[in-house]
Design an enzyme around this catalytic site. Structure first.
Site, PDB file in Angstrom:
ATOM      1  N   GLY A 165       0.834  -1.090  -0.110  1.00 34.70           N
ATOM      2  CA  GLY A 165      -0.184   0.129   0.306  1.00 34.70           C
ATOM      3  C   GLY A 165       0.569   1.072  -0.163  1.00 34.70           C
ATOM      4  N   ARG A 292       7.962 -13.706   2.419  1.00 33.88           N
ATOM      5  CA  ARG A 292       8.286 -14.264   3.845  1.00 33.88           C
ATOM      6  C   ARG A 292       7.716 -14.907   4.434  1.00 33.88           C
ATOM      7  NH1 ARG A 292       5.602  -9.334   3.048  1.00 33.88           N
ATOM      8  NH2 ARG A 292       3.408  -9.076   4.495  1.00 33.88           N
ATOM      9  N   ARG A 338      -6.743 -10.287  14.467  1.00 28.46           N
ATOM     10  CA  ARG A 338      -5.197  -9.544  14.536  1.00 28.46           C
ATOM     11  C   ARG A 338      -6.009  -9.268  15.784  1.00 28.46           C
ATOM     12  NH1 ARG A 338      -1.166  -7.882   9.567  1.00 28.46           N
ATOM     13  NH2 ARG A 338      -1.472  -9.745   9.205  1.00 28.46           N
TER      14      ARG A 338
END
Ligand code: MV4
Length: 445
Positions: A165, A292, A338
């Site tokens: 972003g 990752r 989260r």
């Protein structure tokens, strides 16, 4: 196989990696900043090294400090976790130069996929659909105007070196495109030292769907299906789930196979996430590759039963994948929330402080990945994520019910957290009915 590694990270992911190490008989060396002294992940590590003050630049991002810690503790490899140095090509190269295995992809794959224009080109060569747009970097405003008028507005200008972003601007007409081009270019130059930008058709209200992949050094690659990460706010994911509730079998197969073609073409090794946008017609378009392990990897672990961190460790130790794609099954539904130390009433401002009361949820189908406990002080120096709550059930309806009851059980006081917002989202009619996209949170909350 590896026998001793260093974890160049902190918090829940450091703890998660230590646990995987110990199950594989690998010794884990942890590093910590002065702000993380006494953290629970240090207690479980086989050795812990203080690498500097709270300021990330002087500790978790300090490459010479981390390499020194690795040399002193005599490790063979470094796991970077996510964030910090995980996608730092310079760090991966220095590890290689020092004879330390970087538990991640080869530098060449990081460089190739880190550049979104090259990644788009690679995807096209792998016969994967990309969002209609420029063939390469756009040098001049005039070029972008010409292309935008050909493909039609709205369009989006993105930084080639960007991702997640940053350095992106949407334009709805020629006038706004001129300023979008200039500001994206300037922002990219300032943020990445590379002002290169490219142009794509702007997909309105897409879903964000990503495919988890693991590849070994012998050219084998497996996918672990997709995650839907459309519930986000300002490019920060809040809730992720797997499977994506709107994909049919054929679309899913196409999507996962597309991800594998890209990974193979990049000669990728280790864990990767291939990101796509899904439009309202359920057409998917490749956007970028994350090189990752990601925060949301547990939802994939729950539905496949595979430990992705163990896979990363085995592959970095030179093991090859010895079983086939059809042994990887998608079972049930997993959702992750989260939990951030943020105040939803104050525009999600970080809310550091000492946790005086901490009661985690439990029971069937519940997993909590966290590094916090009663008495722990959440530092204002780091990311505000303090826990991940993951549930696994047979159906989406049951998973939502389990998540709601687990969120209600979860007590973290007196600091403010995103628990109430997650509850509101899980109770929202549109979420329950799968009628969501990446704009859902901003429109409804
Ligand atoms: C887009 C897009 C619409 N059209 N590209 C944002 C993060 C970066 N990974 C890509 N992003 C987007 N790229 C085209 N051509 C909309 C977004 C986007 C978005 C994507 C995924 C999740 C949340 C998002 C929120 C706003 C914009």
């Amino acid at each position: 196989m590896l026998s001793r590694i260093l974890i160049a990270n902190r918090g829940e992911i450091a703890l998660r990696i230590i646990r995987a190490c110990h199950e594989l008989g690998i010794e884990a060396v942890a590093v910590y900043s002065e702000a993380d002294k006494g953290a629970p992940y240090l207690r479980l590590a086989d050795e812990a090294v203080c690498i500097g003050p709270a300021d990330c630049a002087k500790s978790y991002l300090n490459i010479p400090g981390i390499i020194s810690a690795a040399e002193i503790t005599d490790v063979e490899a470094i796991h970077p976790g996510y964030g910090f140095l995980a996608e730092n090509i310079n760090f991966a190269q220095i590890c290689r130069d020092c004879g330390i295995t970087f538990i991640g992809p080869p530098v060449e794959a990081m460089r190739l996929l880190g550049n979104k224009v090259q990644a788009r080109k690679l995807a096209r060569e792998a016969r994967v659909r990309v969002v209609p747009g420029s063939d390469g970097i756009i040098e001049q405003v005039s070029e972008s105007l010409e292309l935008a008028n050909k493909i039609g507005y709205p369009v989006i200008i993105k930084a080639a070196a960007g991702g997640g972003g940053r350095g992106m601007r949407v334009a709805h007409n020629d006038i706004s495109l001129r300023s979008a081009f200039n500001s994206a270019h300037a922002e990219a130059e300032a943020a990445f030292g590379d002002g290169s930008v490219y142009l794509e058709k702007y997909i309105v209200e897409p879903r964000h769907v990503e495919v988890q992949v693991i590849a070994d050094g012998a050219g084998n690659a497996l996918h672990f299906y997709e995650r839907d990460c459309s519930i986000q706010r300002r490019h920060q994911k809040m809730i992720e789930e797997s499977p994506c509730p709107v994909l049919d079998k054929r679309t899913r197969e196409g999507l996962c196979d597309a991800a594998l073609r890209i990974i193979k073409k990049a000669h990728y090794v280790n864990a990767a996430t291939v990101e796509f946008l899904l439009d309202e017609k359920k057409e998917y378009y490749f956007i970028e590759v994350n090189t990752r392990i990601q925060v949301e990897h547990p939802v994939t672990e729950m539905i496949t039963g595979h430990d992705l961190i163990k896979w990363q460790l085995k592959i970095a130790g030179g093991q090859t994948i010895k079983f086939s794609q059809r042994n990887i099954r998608q079972t049930g539904v997993a959702i992750e929330c989260r939990i951030n130390a943020e105040d939803p009433e104050r525009n999600f401002a970080p809310c550091p402080g000492t946790i005086s009361k901490y009661i985690p949820p439990g029971g069937p189908g519940v997993r909590v990945d966290t590094h916090v406990h009663q008495g722990w002080t959440v530092s204002g120096s780091y990311d505000s994520m303090i826990a991940k709550l993951i549930v696994h059930q047979k159906t989406r309806t049951e998973a939502i019910a389990t998540m709601r009851r687990a969120l209600r059980e979860f007590v973290i006081e007196p600091i403010k957290t995103t628990i109430p917002v997650c509850l509101d989202i899980l109770s929202h009619n549109l979420f329950v009915k799968n009628k969501i996209d990446t704009g859902f949170v901003e429109r409804n909350f």
